[in-house]
Write a protein that holds these residues in place. Structure first.
Motif, short mmCIF file in Angstrom:
data_model
loop_
_atom_site.label_atom_id
_atom_site.label_comp_id
_atom_site.label_asym_id
_atom_site.label_seq_id
_atom_site.Cartn_x
_atom_site.Cartn_y
_atom_site.Cartn_z
N MET A 4 0.83 -1.21 0.00
CA MET A 4 0.00 0.00 0.00
C MET A 4 0.86 1.26 0.00
SD MET A 4 -3.10 -0.73 -0.35
CE MET A 4 -3.91 0.78 0.13
N GLU A 5 2.12 1.14 0.46
CA GLU A 5 3.01 2.31 0.48
C GLU A 5 3.32 2.79 -0.93
OE1 GLU A 5 6.42 1.15 2.71
OE2 GLU A 5 5.24 0.67 4.47
N ASP A 6 3.19 1.92 -1.91
CA ASP A 6 3.47 2.28 -3.29
C ASP A 6 2.24 2.86 -3.98
OD1 ASP A 6 5.39 -0.71 -3.45
OD2 ASP A 6 6.13 1.32 -3.13
N ASN A 7 1.14 2.99 -3.25
CA ASN A 7 -0.10 3.48 -3.82
C ASN A 7 -0.34 4.94 -3.45
OD1 ASN A 7 -0.50 0.97 -4.85
ND2 ASN A 7 -2.33 0.52 -3.68
N VAL A 8 -1.16 5.59 -4.27
CA VAL A 8 -1.59 6.97 -4.02
C VAL A 8 -3.12 6.96 -4.05
CG1 VAL A 8 -1.61 9.31 -4.95
CG2 VAL A 8 0.46 7.94 -5.10
N VAL A 9 -3.72 7.68 -3.11
CA VAL A 9 -5.18 7.80 -3.08
C VAL A 9 -5.57 8.99 -3.94
CG1 VAL A 9 -7.21 8.21 -1.65
CG2 VAL A 9 -5.36 6.75 -0.81
N THR A 51 -21.26 19.90 -0.05
CA THR A 51 -20.68 20.70 -1.12
C THR A 51 -21.47 20.65 -2.42
OG1 THR A 51 -19.31 18.88 -1.94
CG2 THR A 51 -18.35 20.30 -0.23
N SER A 52 -22.51 19.81 -2.50
CA SER A 52 -23.28 19.61 -3.74
C SER A 52 -22.39 19.13 -4.88
CB SER A 52 -24.01 20.89 -4.15
OG SER A 52 -24.94 21.24 -3.17
N LYS A 53 -21.39 18.36 -4.54
CA LYS A 53 -20.51 17.77 -5.56
C LYS A 53 -20.52 16.26 -5.41
CE LYS A 53 -17.40 21.71 -5.87
NZ LYS A 53 -16.01 22.15 -5.82
N LEU A 54 -20.08 15.60 -6.45
CA LEU A 54 -19.93 14.15 -6.42
C LEU A 54 -18.48 13.82 -6.11
CD1 LEU A 54 -21.96 13.24 -9.61
CD2 LEU A 54 -22.66 12.94 -7.24
N CYS A 55 -18.27 12.77 -5.33
CA CYS A 55 -16.91 12.38 -4.95
C CYS A 55 -16.77 10.87 -4.96
CB CYS A 55 -16.58 12.88 -3.55
SG CYS A 55 -16.70 14.64 -3.34
N CYS A 56 -15.58 10.41 -5.17
CA CYS A 56 -15.23 9.01 -4.98
C CYS A 56 -13.71 8.92 -4.87
CB CYS A 56 -15.75 8.13 -6.10
SG CYS A 56 -15.11 8.51 -7.73
N ARG A 57 -13.24 7.86 -4.24
CA ARG A 57 -11.80 7.68 -4.02
C ARG A 57 -11.35 6.32 -4.50
NH1 ARG A 57 -9.80 10.09 1.79
NH2 ARG A 57 -10.30 12.26 1.30
N ILE A 58 -10.14 6.28 -5.01
CA ILE A 58 -9.49 5.02 -5.35
C ILE A 58 -8.04 5.10 -4.90
CG2 ILE A 58 -10.93 4.47 -7.36
CD1 ILE A 58 -8.50 5.38 -9.10
N SER A 59 -7.44 3.96 -4.78
CA SER A 59 -6.01 3.87 -4.50
C SER A 59 -5.38 3.15 -5.69
CB SER A 59 -5.79 3.08 -3.21
OG SER A 59 -4.42 2.92 -2.96
N ILE A 60 -4.40 3.81 -6.30
CA ILE A 60 -3.74 3.18 -7.45
C ILE A 60 -2.23 3.20 -7.24
CG2 ILE A 60 -5.59 3.89 -9.01
CD1 ILE A 60 -3.52 5.79 -10.30
N PRO A 61 -1.54 2.30 -7.90
CA PRO A 61 -0.07 2.30 -7.80
C PRO A 61 0.49 3.63 -8.30
CG PRO A 61 -0.84 0.26 -8.76
CD PRO A 61 -2.03 1.18 -8.69
N ARG A 62 1.43 4.18 -7.53
CA ARG A 62 2.07 5.45 -7.89
C ARG A 62 2.62 5.41 -9.31
NH1 ARG A 62 3.85 9.61 -5.11
NH2 ARG A 62 3.52 8.61 -3.13
N LYS A 63 3.17 4.28 -9.72
CA LYS A 63 3.78 4.17 -11.05
C LYS A 63 2.75 4.34 -12.17
CE LYS A 63 3.34 -0.80 -11.37
NZ LYS A 63 3.99 -2.07 -11.52
N ASN A 64 1.45 4.18 -11.88
CA ASN A 64 0.41 4.31 -12.89
C ASN A 64 -0.11 5.74 -13.05
OD1 ASN A 64 0.73 1.58 -13.04
ND2 ASN A 64 -1.33 1.06 -12.39
N LEU A 65 0.31 6.65 -12.17
CA LEU A 65 -0.21 8.03 -12.21
C LEU A 65 0.06 8.72 -13.54
CD1 LEU A 65 0.56 9.55 -8.71
CD2 LEU A 65 -1.66 8.94 -9.65
N LYS A 66 1.27 8.56 -14.06
CA LYS A 66 1.62 9.31 -15.27
C LYS A 66 0.83 8.86 -16.50
CE LYS A 66 5.81 6.61 -16.22
NZ LYS A 66 5.48 5.88 -17.40
N ASP A 67 0.30 7.65 -16.46
CA ASP A 67 -0.46 7.14 -17.60
C ASP A 67 -1.97 7.16 -17.38
OD1 ASP A 67 1.90 6.54 -19.04
OD2 ASP A 67 2.14 4.70 -17.88
N LEU A 68 -2.42 7.67 -16.22
CA LEU A 68 -3.84 7.63 -15.89
C LEU A 68 -4.66 8.51 -16.84
CD1 LEU A 68 -6.07 6.80 -13.80
CD2 LEU A 68 -5.60 8.99 -12.69
#
Length: 114
Positions: A4-9, A51-68
């Protein structure tokens, strides 16, 4: 297996539209946690009444951020069919966000509110 340390929320934020009684807004994208572009497995957004906004969270591998890549789609609630899929390029992370160092409590907020 990655720790999980390699992930970003990531927290996706989008403005609630008047069509919410009609359907639900999903985030679909090129990651398994976003359905790999298959709306059946996309991430459903939930209304934040404060806030009248929609939200959701995921945790993905940090290495995948640049290609998201991702998009917000509208799925009709009763039938389950996609009623709106935006045209144009996919949404991507700002390159500055990809380079950010985060600790276990940090969340990258992707506020795509118009």
């Amino acid at each position: 297996m990655e720790s999980m340390e390699d992930n970003v929320v990531l927290e996706f934020v989008h403005q609630v539209a008047p069509v919410m009684d009609f359907g639900e807004v999903l985030v679909v994208g090129n990651q398994p946690s976003l359905g790999d572009w298959n709306v059946t497995y996309a991430l459903k957004m939930n209304a934040d009444e404060a806030t009248s906004k929609l939200c959701c969270r995921i945790s993905i591998p940090r290495k995948n951020l640049k290609d998201l890549e991702y998009k917000y789609v509208l799925r009709e609630r009763e039938i389950g069919s996609v009623e709106w899929w935006p045209r144009g390029p996919n949404l991507k992370l700002d390159s500055e966000l990809v380079e950010l160092e985060t600790n276990d409590e940090d969340v990258l907020i992707l506020d795509d509110t118009i």
